[in-house]
Design an enzyme around this catalytic site. Sequence first.
Site, PDB file in Angstrom:
ATOM      1  N   ASP A 154     -11.610  13.406 -61.885  1.00 53.81           N
ATOM      2  CA  ASP A 154     -12.877  14.042 -62.257  1.00 53.81           C
ATOM      3  C   ASP A 154     -13.940  13.791 -61.182  1.00 53.81           C
ATOM      4  O   ASP A 154     -15.097  13.519 -61.479  1.00 53.81           O
ATOM      5  CB  ASP A 154     -13.367  13.524 -63.609  1.00 53.81           C
ATOM      6  CG  ASP A 154     -14.414  14.446 -64.243  1.00 53.81           C
ATOM      7  OD1 ASP A 154     -14.441  15.649 -63.896  1.00 53.81           O
ATOM      8  OD2 ASP A 154     -15.202  13.975 -65.069  1.00 53.81           O
ATOM      9  N   LEU A 155     -13.521  13.895 -59.934  1.00 56.00           N
ATOM     10  CA  LEU A 155     -14.452  13.703 -58.825  1.00 56.00           C
ATOM     11  C   LEU A 155     -15.391  14.900 -58.736  1.00 56.00           C
ATOM     12  O   LEU A 155     -14.948  16.045 -58.677  1.00 56.00           O
ATOM     13  CB  LEU A 155     -13.681  13.552 -57.512  1.00 56.00           C
ATOM     14  CG  LEU A 155     -14.525  13.148 -56.306  1.00 56.00           C
ATOM     15  CD1 LEU A 155     -14.946  11.688 -56.408  1.00 56.00           C
ATOM     16  CD2 LEU A 155     -13.764  13.392 -55.009  1.00 56.00           C
TER      17      LEU A 155
END
Length: 243
Positions: free
Chosen positions: A50-51
Amino acid sequence: MPNKSLDFFIFDQGQSKLLEWPKRFEILCGVARGLQYLHQDSRLRIVHRDLKASNILLDNKMNPKISDFGIAKTFGGDQTEGKTNKITGTHGYIAPEYAFKGLFSTKSDVFSFGIMVLEILSGNRSIRFHHEDHNITLIGQAWTLLNEGRPFELIDVHLRDSYNNLLQVLRCIHVGLLCVQQRPEDRPSMSSVILMLGSESELPQPKPPGYYMEIASQDRNNVSSKLESFSENTMSVTALGGR
């Protein structure tokens, strides 16, 4: 964190003027080093999954910290890839193979990093970008401009008076496009990204990227129904990041 998160600066008309190019370059290099640690130097290989800009926190010296490991996965031994039927993450950042097949690996994070590089350079959110004349994404716009020899047109107008090394900026666009190539095996590792950002060697020509065209409404709904998006305002846990 004292300076909130990266999205607070790069997507706001007023705040973006405060984050000049040299500092943006330091931030993206710091994030790259942080990802290299997670992917390569950590005892267990960690895929963040979930960068995004809102998960890059900034301390009082504007050093980046990768945060929010709520959906991260760890790999042990020789494992390099995982598969899931439950797609979690944030629409606009997740890699094609993860969105449509549930496959994730360190190269999924590389794709997200590439998106973030293009956002830092352009000042545009990937998910909200809309070209007036063509049905293309931010990735598609960057790819088109590079192939037409006009990549500088992607650069945020607020940055154009703050850099004295145009070649460095253009190199970052090129590296960003290498990171968002359609096939995961074509994307560089984060250690290669760091080398490319810090050198002046010739870069390979990127292959066609994922998400070149805007997703049709029906397909967008199908992807969105699979996603369990995490709010940008959820609690974050600070972890090691490059300085």
